[in-house]
Each structure stands twice: as C-alpha cells, then as structure tokens.
Write an enzyme that holds these catalytic residues in place. Structure first.
Site: not given
Ligand code: ADP
Length: 500
Positions: A194, A246-248, A251, A268, A403
């Site tokens: 994804k 992605g973001s904490t 995560g 990560e 961040e």
């Molecule tokens: P950023 O803030 O850097 O965009 P995110 O953590 O929101 O980072 O996004 C990183 C990835 O996680 C993207 O592919 C996003 O679509 C996906 N994502 C966002 N929300 C969720 C969630 N609740 N569960 C799983 N994946 C998600």
C-alpha cells in the site's frame, strides 16, 4: 563507491514516462479498477497540476489482494526453491536498472525529488535488490546440542511468516517499496503493498517490472488508496505481518489494528535526530554534512539531523556557514538537472512546514536564512520552502521537539559533552544521530551514550543494504537492511526428533 549520473539517460519525453506508469490496482497478476470504480488525483508538487488519477483501493480491494497473496504463497511461490527466488529478484534488478532513469523521472514528477538526486540513488536501489537476492539462498536454521534425556536431535528451520502488508510513505516511494518487498520475497513471503497516496506512480511502475520479470501472479500486489486501505491491511486477519514506514501516530494505530490476529510488526517511524558538532571537528566537512543532513530531499527524511547542536565557541560562525550553504543551493524544477532542492512533496506538507516555521518565530527563534515559502517566478505554484536555519532555539520550542519533515534546521549551542548528550537524548524519538569530532575517545563515549538506532560519526546519511537501520524508543522497532531485515520475515520452527 559512487554511481555516476548520466543525464543523457533521461528519457526525452517526460510524458512518455508518465503515461507508461499504470494507475490501476495490481492484484493477482492483473491490473484492475477498484471495486468501487473510484479514483483519486495525484499532483505534481512543483506546479500544483494534476498529473494522474489513480484507482482508489479500499477494504474490499485489500481483501482481494490478500487472497491473491495467500493463493500465491500456498501455490507456485511457496514451492519455488530459494535459488529460483534469487533468480527472479536478480532479473527484477536488471529490469529496474534498465528503466531506472524513467523511474527517477516519474518520482521527480510525482513527489518532487530532484532528478539528479533520483538518479544518484540508483546504486542504493540496485544494491538493495541484489543484496536480498543474495540472502534468498543463505537462509538457514541451526542444529542444537541439547540435554533432553535419551537421544533427541533438535534443529531449527526458518520459514516465511506468510502474507506481508507493506505500507510505505511518500518521501522516497521507489526505494521504500523496494526496501520492503525485496527482503520479504527473498524470505519466501508474498506481499500486498500500500504505497502512499501522495506518490504512488513509481511503485506502480515497479510492479510492472515484477510482472515483466516473471514473478508468479499474486506474489506482489499493489493496492493504491488512502490510509483506510492501509488500515484494512493492518487489521486483516489473513495478513501475517505488517512492515510499515511512516509517522509515529499512524504506527500506533497500526499496533492497535494488528492486535486482532497478533500480527508481527516492524515499524520505522518518526525522528528528531541530533547532529552534534564539536569545535575540534573538520569543520568544512561538518558544515557540508550538517546541511546535507537536513536539506537533502528538502528535509523529507526520517533521519534528518534537524537538531543541530554546535559547541558554543564555534556556534555563530558554524551556523552562519551552514546557512550560507543553504542560500547557495539551487531550488527549482525537479526535472532540471541543476536543481538541488525541489518542492515539498505535497500541499499538506507545505502547510505543515510553514506552520512549524511560524511557531518557531513566535517562540522567539530567528531564521538567519529561509523562514518562509519561496514563491518567486517559476516557484509560484509549487510547494517550495528554501533551506531554513533557525538560531536562538531552545530545547522546549516546538521546532526543537517535533519532526518537521522540511528543510529546517534548529541550531543550538552547547557547552559540555555530558550536557549535549543529555539534551540529544531528551526526545521521544531515537532514529539517528551524528557526531563530528576528531577525538576518538569522545566518539566511543557518545556513540554508546546516544539512544538511537544509528550513529554517524564524521558523516551523516550514508546507508548500506548490509548495515541494519531502525529506531529506538518511539522511532519504532525492527530493523531494515542487514541480515536482521530478512529475519523479520521469517518464523523460527524448532523440530525435536527422538532417535533410538
Ligand atoms: P505521513 O504523515 O508521513 O504521510 P503516514 O503515517 O500518515 O505518514 O502515512 C504513511 C503511510 O501509511 C501511507 O501509505 C498512508 O496512506 C498509510 N496510512 C495512513 N493512515 C493509516 C492507518 N490508519 N493504517 C494504516 N496505514 C495508514
């Protein structure tokens, strides 16, 4: 080793690169629309214009993709020998190498990565695929002498964890996708990817190369869409592992969502990494390193060394030199080979970075360069933020704690080693950290005292597929790269055989 950039390799027609990138879901070896038929727009952050509409995958599409991945695992893929997986990955590597300039061009258009930087990343991507291809035939268990009464032969076997959900961010879409897919497949898993909704065209083009390489249908599936599609993967009962970058905050949501079937996770997450410069360092190298640690990819790096601690005796001059380097960087179209700094990847990120810069100023920090959006001339419609250096920053300011994910340095003086280590560790994050000094004893002390997954000494940013990478604390757990990485896609089975 460096990888020379050959601009002559850039495909002449950018439109050709764009039009060759698919925009559909890739499920079970077929390119399909989403079940809902809906699509979403992706934009060129340099101009704001829509460049493609992509299939909007949702939970029902994820169900199909997971079923396809399971069928491949239980079917042809599960029966392949390690050497066959290795050959397929090596064939993929050749195809990615063949089309690398096109992939870099797509990424420049889709997320604003300067083309010169994109092309320079070739070695990293190629080395990654080939490293994991090599590991495919190096997976092995152990025989274990034991003290069980009688005669029992005990050994361990390594088995793929199963179906892997790979969820990736937008800051380096191609290499992030490769970084998860290649080790998972080397281990014998199958994958549903994804990619981030803001930059999914290069991962889609990558999936076409998997097809061309001859991977069996369903080994790699790609579901494009918003966070909801990622959430559906994270909570899916037939997904065995999520590998997430992605973001904490996301995560943490994935941890909660994964509880239903107790998925394995590797995460990560964010960072607010310290970069520490002592007065005895090679200051020319440190200036360039400190600037590169944050301005590279417009600061859209989880490892950005965004808290720049400089020994007080050299602080003012050092920070001014970093700012001067930032001022000299050429900002502009990602497709221009002379561009060093492209736009931020999307409008939301632009607003976020501008918000942090406003907060820094409100709290009393001074931007000695940058500090506001760049909107002159050809930059007017793009998401451009110039290299920014804040001084007069204090540890408690938002710009020293959060961040930012933009080209923004928060510079702070320090007086002693103990003090700077304490301040460097005073963060919920623990991804990376840098130290610049000529004192080998100090190198030892600080690299052991920093609570971070990686410490760079007299350099910042270098990474290698053989060297593990990952976080301490709220920067996540699990390691990518290195032998550790492939282990995260393997279960250990113990077998005990009573013999007579
Ligand atoms: P950023 O803030 O850097 O965009 P995110 O953590 O929101 O980072 O996004 C990183 C990835 O996680 C993207 O592919 C996003 O679509 C996906 N994502 C966002 N929300 C969720 C969630 N609740 N569960 C799983 N994946 C998600």
């Amino acid at each position: 080793m460096t990888d020379p950039v050959n601009h002559a390799e850039l495909p002449g027609a950018l439109l050709a690169a764009l039009s060759s990138a698919p925009r559909k879901l890739f499920i079970g070896g077929r390119w399909t629309d989403s079940l809902s038929g809906e699509t979403f727009a992706t934009h060129d952050p340099a101009t704001g214009r829509e460049i493609a509409r992509v299939a909007l995958g949702a939970a029902a599409d994820v169900d199909l993709a997971v079923a396809a991945a399971r069928a491949a695992l239980d079917g042809p893929w599960g029966k392949l020998k390690p050497y066959d997986r290795q050959l397929l990955l090596l064939r993929l590597a050749d195809l990615v190498e063949r089309d690398f300039a096109e992939l870099a061009t797509i990424e420049a258009l889709d997320m604003g990565n300067p083309i010169t930087r994109g092309l320079a990343g070739r070695q990293r991507v190629m080395a990654m695929i080939r490293f994991y291809a090599g590991l495919a035939t190096a997976i092995h268990g152990q025989t274990i002498p034991n003290s069980i009464a009688g005669s029992v032969f005990a050994y361990t076997a390594k088995e793929p964890v199963g179906v892997v959900g790979a969820i990736t961010p937008w800051n380096s879409p191609l290499s992030q996708a490769v970084w998860k897919i290649a080790p998972a497949l080397a281990a014998g898993c199958t994958v549903v990817l994804k990619p981030a909704e803001q930059a999914c065209l290069s991962p889609l083009r990558l999936a076409q190369l998997f097809e061309e390489a001859g991977f069996p249908a369903g080994v790699l599936n790609v579901v494009t869409g918003y966070g909801a599609a990622g959430a559906a993967l994270a909570s899916h009962h037939d997904v065995n592992k999520i590998s997430f970058t992605g973001s904490t905050r996301t995560g943490q949501e994935i941890i909660r969502a994964s509880a239903g079937n107790v998925k394995r996770l590797s995460l990560e997450l964010g960072g607010k990494s310290p970069d520490i410069v002592f007065a005895d360092a090679d200051l020319d190298a440190a200036v360039a390193g400190a600037a590169g640690a944050v301005f590279t990819n417009s600061g859209q790096l989880c490892i950005a060394g965004s808290r720049l601690f400089v020994e007080r005796s050299i602080h003012d001059e050092f920070v001014e030199r970093v700012a001067a380097l930032g001022r000299a960087m050429k900002m502009g179209s990602p497709l221009d080979p002379s561009t060093q700094l492209g736009p931020l990847a999307n409008r939301a990120q632009l607003d976020r970075v501008l918000g942090f810069m406003a907060s820094g100023m409100k709290e009393g920090a001074n931007a000695i360069t940058g500090g506001e959006r760049a909107s002159a001339g050809e930059l007017a419609d793009g998401c451009y933020v110039p290299p920014t250096v804040f001084r007069d920053v204090h540890d408690r300011m938002e710009i020293a704690r959060e961040e930012i994910f933009g080209p923004v340095i928060s510079a702070m003086p320090f007086d002693s080693e103990d003090e700077v280590v304490r301040r460097a560790n005073d963060t919920p994050y623990g991804l990376g950290g840098g130290v610049w000094t000529r004192d080998v004893n100090r190198v030892q002390r600080i690299s052991s005292a920093l609570k971070t997954g990686t410490v760079w000494v007299n350099c910042y940013l270098p990474m290698d597929p053989a060297v593990p990478f990952g976080g301490y604390k709220m920067s996540g757990y699990g390691r990518e790269s290195g032998v550790e990485h492939i282990e995260q896609f393997l279960n250990v089975k113990s077998v005990l055989i009573r013999t007579v």
